[in-house]
Design an enzyme around this catalytic site. Structure first.
Site, PDB file in Angstrom:
ATOM      1  CG  ASN A   1     -28.883 -31.784  50.061  1.00 18.73           C
ATOM      2  OD1 ASN A   1     -29.355 -31.570  48.949  1.00 18.73           O
ATOM      3  ND2 ASN A   1     -27.621 -31.555  50.354  1.00 18.73           N
TER       4      ASN A   1
ATOM      5  CG  HIS B   1     -24.694 -27.114  51.850  1.00 16.87           C
ATOM      6  ND1 HIS B   1     -25.981 -27.582  51.829  1.00 16.87           N
ATOM      7  CD2 HIS B   1     -24.075 -27.707  50.792  1.00 16.87           C
ATOM      8  CE1 HIS B   1     -26.131 -28.414  50.823  1.00 16.87           C
ATOM      9  NE2 HIS B   1     -24.992 -28.502  50.173  1.00 16.87           N
TER      10      HIS B   1
ATOM     11  CD  GLU C   1     -28.712 -26.205  54.386  1.00 19.12           C
ATOM     12  OE1 GLU C   1     -28.079 -26.838  53.508  1.00 19.12           O
ATOM     13  OE2 GLU C   1     -29.774 -26.601  54.877  1.00 19.12           O
TER      14      GLU C   1
ATOM     15  CB  SER D   1     -24.237 -31.860  50.534  1.00 23.44           C
ATOM     16  OG  SER D   1     -23.529 -32.994  50.124  1.00 23.44           O
TER      17      SER D   1
HETATM   18  N1  CAA Z   1     -21.147 -18.998  35.768  1.00 27.95           N
HETATM   19  C1  CAA Z   1     -21.644 -18.052  34.956  1.00 27.95           C
HETATM   20  N2  CAA Z   1     -22.688 -18.269  34.141  1.00 27.95           N
HETATM   21  C2  CAA Z   1     -23.247 -19.484  34.150  1.00 27.95           C
HETATM   22  C3  CAA Z   1     -22.791 -20.528  34.989  1.00 27.95           C
HETATM   23  C4  CAA Z   1     -21.681 -20.245  35.835  1.00 27.95           C
HETATM   24  N3  CAA Z   1     -21.175 -21.158  36.658  1.00 27.95           N
HETATM   25  N4  CAA Z   1     -23.564 -21.631  34.784  1.00 27.95           N
HETATM   26  C5  CAA Z   1     -24.477 -21.300  33.852  1.00 27.95           C
HETATM   27  N5  CAA Z   1     -24.287 -20.012  33.471  1.00 27.95           N
HETATM   28  C6  CAA Z   1     -25.037 -19.264  32.494  1.00 27.95           C
HETATM   29  C7  CAA Z   1     -25.156 -20.007  31.181  1.00 27.95           C
HETATM   30  O1  CAA Z   1     -23.985 -19.858  30.408  1.00 27.95           O
HETATM   31  C8  CAA Z   1     -26.344 -19.341  30.537  1.00 27.95           C
HETATM   32  O2  CAA Z   1     -25.929 -18.149  29.896  1.00 27.95           O
HETATM   33  P1  CAA Z   1     -26.706 -17.601  28.577  1.00 27.95           P
HETATM   34  O3  CAA Z   1     -28.044 -17.144  29.084  1.00 27.95           O
HETATM   35  O4  CAA Z   1     -25.863 -16.462  28.102  1.00 27.95           O
HETATM   36  O5  CAA Z   1     -26.764 -18.741  27.633  1.00 27.95           O
HETATM   37  C9  CAA Z   1     -27.217 -18.954  31.755  1.00 27.95           C
HETATM   38  O6  CAA Z   1     -26.396 -19.091  32.926  1.00 27.95           O
HETATM   39  C10 CAA Z   1     -28.426 -19.837  31.906  1.00 27.95           C
HETATM   40  O7  CAA Z   1     -28.022 -21.177  31.837  1.00 27.95           O
HETATM   41  P2  CAA Z   1     -28.760 -22.254  30.943  1.00 27.95           P
HETATM   42  O8  CAA Z   1     -29.325 -21.608  29.725  1.00 27.95           O
HETATM   43  O9  CAA Z   1     -27.822 -23.390  30.755  1.00 27.95           O
HETATM   44  O10 CAA Z   1     -29.944 -22.840  31.820  1.00 27.95           O
HETATM   45  P3  CAA Z   1     -30.965 -22.213  32.870  1.00 27.95           P
HETATM   46  O11 CAA Z   1     -31.593 -20.970  32.385  1.00 27.95           O
HETATM   47  O12 CAA Z   1     -31.835 -23.358  33.257  1.00 27.95           O
HETATM   48  O13 CAA Z   1     -30.095 -21.838  34.141  1.00 27.95           O
HETATM   49  C11 CAA Z   1     -29.420 -22.825  36.175  1.00 27.95           C
HETATM   50  C12 CAA Z   1     -29.200 -22.715  34.680  1.00 27.95           C
HETATM   51  C13 CAA Z   1     -29.069 -21.522  36.876  1.00 27.95           C
HETATM   52  C14 CAA Z   1     -28.495 -23.927  36.681  1.00 27.95           C
HETATM   53  C15 CAA Z   1     -30.939 -23.151  36.492  1.00 27.95           C
HETATM   54  O14 CAA Z   1     -31.364 -24.211  35.693  1.00 27.95           O
HETATM   55  C16 CAA Z   1     -31.170 -23.522  37.924  1.00 27.95           C
HETATM   56  O15 CAA Z   1     -31.286 -22.661  38.794  1.00 27.95           O
HETATM   57  N6  CAA Z   1     -31.280 -24.847  38.206  1.00 27.95           N
HETATM   58  C17 CAA Z   1     -31.479 -25.356  39.544  1.00 27.95           C
HETATM   59  C18 CAA Z   1     -30.166 -25.391  40.247  1.00 27.95           C
HETATM   60  C19 CAA Z   1     -30.293 -25.907  41.647  1.00 27.95           C
HETATM   61  O16 CAA Z   1     -31.352 -26.239  42.138  1.00 27.95           O
HETATM   62  N7  CAA Z   1     -29.156 -25.969  42.337  1.00 27.95           N
HETATM   63  C20 CAA Z   1     -29.087 -26.458  43.674  1.00 27.95           C
HETATM   64  C21 CAA Z   1     -28.770 -27.898  43.632  1.00 27.95           C
HETATM   65  S1  CAA Z   1     -28.657 -28.542  45.262  1.00 27.95           S
HETATM   66  C22 CAA Z   1     -27.082 -28.230  45.718  1.00 27.95           C
HETATM   67  O17 CAA Z   1     -26.278 -27.702  45.030  1.00 27.95           O
HETATM   68  C23 CAA Z   1     -26.722 -28.665  47.077  1.00 27.95           C
HETATM   69  C24 CAA Z   1     -26.391 -30.076  47.292  1.00 27.95           C
HETATM   70  O18 CAA Z   1     -25.856 -30.363  48.360  1.00 27.95           O
HETATM   71  C25 CAA Z   1     -26.710 -31.146  46.362  1.00 27.95           C
END
Ligand code: CAA
Length: 286
Positions: free
Chosen positions: A194, A144, A156, A123
């Site tokens: 990031n 990424h 990315e 990352s």
């Molecule tokens: N596989 C399948 N389903 C999944 C899953 C996975 N890995 N993870 C979560 N789900 C499902 C959950 O089980 C849930 O299902 P139900 O609707 O049946 O309950 C559904 O997805 C929604 O999850 P939540 O209800 O827990 O929460 P949510 O609606 O907020 O969605 C999320 C979760 C998709 C993570 C959303 O909150 C989101 O998009 N968050 C931001 C994530 C983000 O910004 N990621 C990038 C981070 S930066 C990075 O990764 C790079 C780095 O270098 C740091």
């Protein structure tokens, strides 16, 4: 070689990211060997992938049966298995530690044919630097993924100094087969995502440290006020506070600007072992 020559992918590291990358690779029809030195990590990854596939199936997001996807997997606790597996592509997703990554790439470079494409899911670490540990800098690229990999649409792509156009095309083709949309970044600390995301997360720790608002209000404010799916502190817990800190440290060191200085409170959480969701406690308790 074109992206259609990619049939088998070796994924190194069975943490959250490696498991997700292995899963979307198998869903795309690639044969996958997932390698991790720890059997416990492989077991956890397998359980997580099965759970995720079941969830996707339940929601109608998976055409095949989960068992068909699982049948494309091989699992190993030693990199030496890579030779018999003979992949066309490698995606490394171990922890953000330069010397660990160096060791892996040097070993794989000696084991695998020169045309095999090497990618790192780093990352923030320089792709050009990682490529220098191999004799195939032209066939080396940053790939990424975002967490949670099965749900997030972006990959990315990062071209190192010597990455060839052909390899850039091959890696994009593989990512698109995984159902992802790609953006391309030059090789600078933090890349695009990031570079923009981490200063926001860092600022949320400064704001919390200054007691400008409660954690709940900071997150709710950003969630409802700027339409983000989760607030920055919750997102930091989700990514891992140690990961956020190490990305900020790399950006601070290599970009040399004070605006990337990690917030003291973020460092304190990490010192306390409160790393977020994975340790059961970070800014919030889980
Ligand atoms: N596989 C399948 N389903 C999944 C899953 C996975 N890995 N993870 C979560 N789900 C499902 C959950 O089980 C849930 O299902 P139900 O609707 O049946 O309950 C559904 O997805 C929604 O999850 P939540 O209800 O827990 O929460 P949510 O609606 O907020 O969605 C999320 C979760 C998709 C993570 C959303 O909150 C989101 O998009 N968050 C931001 C994530 C983000 O910004 N990621 C990038 C981070 S930066 C990075 O990764 C790079 C780095 O270098 C740091």
């Amino acid at each position: 070689m074109s992206d259609s020559h990619i049939k088998k992918i070796l994924v190194v590291g069975a943490g959250q990211m490696g498991a997700g990358i292995a899963q979307v690779s198998a869903q795309a029809g690639f044969g996958v060997l997932l390698v991790d030195a720890l059997q416990a990590s492989l077991d956890k990854a397998r359980a997580g992938i099965e759970k995720s596939l079941a969830k996707l199936k339940e929601k109608g997001l998976l055409a095949e049966e989960p068992t068909e996807v699982m049948a494309r997997f091989k699992w190993a606790s030693s990199l030496s298995e890579a030779k018999t597996f003979a992949p066309q592509m490698v995606i490394e997703a171990v922890s953000e530690n330069l010397s660990v990554k160096q060791k892996i790439f040097e070993e794989l470079d000696a084991l695998l044919a020169p045309e095999v494409v090497f990618c790192s899911n780093t990352s923030s670490i320089s792709i050009t630097k990682l490529a220098s540990f191999t004799k195939r800098a032209d066939r080396f690229m940053g790939m990424h993924f975002m967490n949670p990999v099965p749900l997030m649409k972006l990959v990315e792509l990062i071209e190192g100094l010597s990455t060839s156009r052909e390899v850039s095309r091959i890696v994009r083709g593989a990512a698109e087969r995984m159902g992802k949309t790609c953006v391309v970044s030059k090789d600078r600390a933090g890349f695009i995502i990031n570079r923009i995301l981490m200063p926001m997360i860092n600022e949320s720790f400064f704001v919390l440290g200054e007691d400008l608002g409660t954690a709940e209000d900071i997150d709710l404010g950003m969630k409802l006020g700027t339409n983000q799916p989760m607030g920055p502190l919750a997102l930091a817990d989700f990514i891992g506070l140690d990961t956020c800190l190490s990305i900020l440290e790399v950006m601070h060191k290599y970009l040399g600007e004070d605006k990337y200085r990690p917030a003291p409170l973020l460092r304190q959480y990490v010192d306390a072992g409160r790393l977020g969701k994975k340790t059961g406690i970070g800014v919030y308790a889980y």
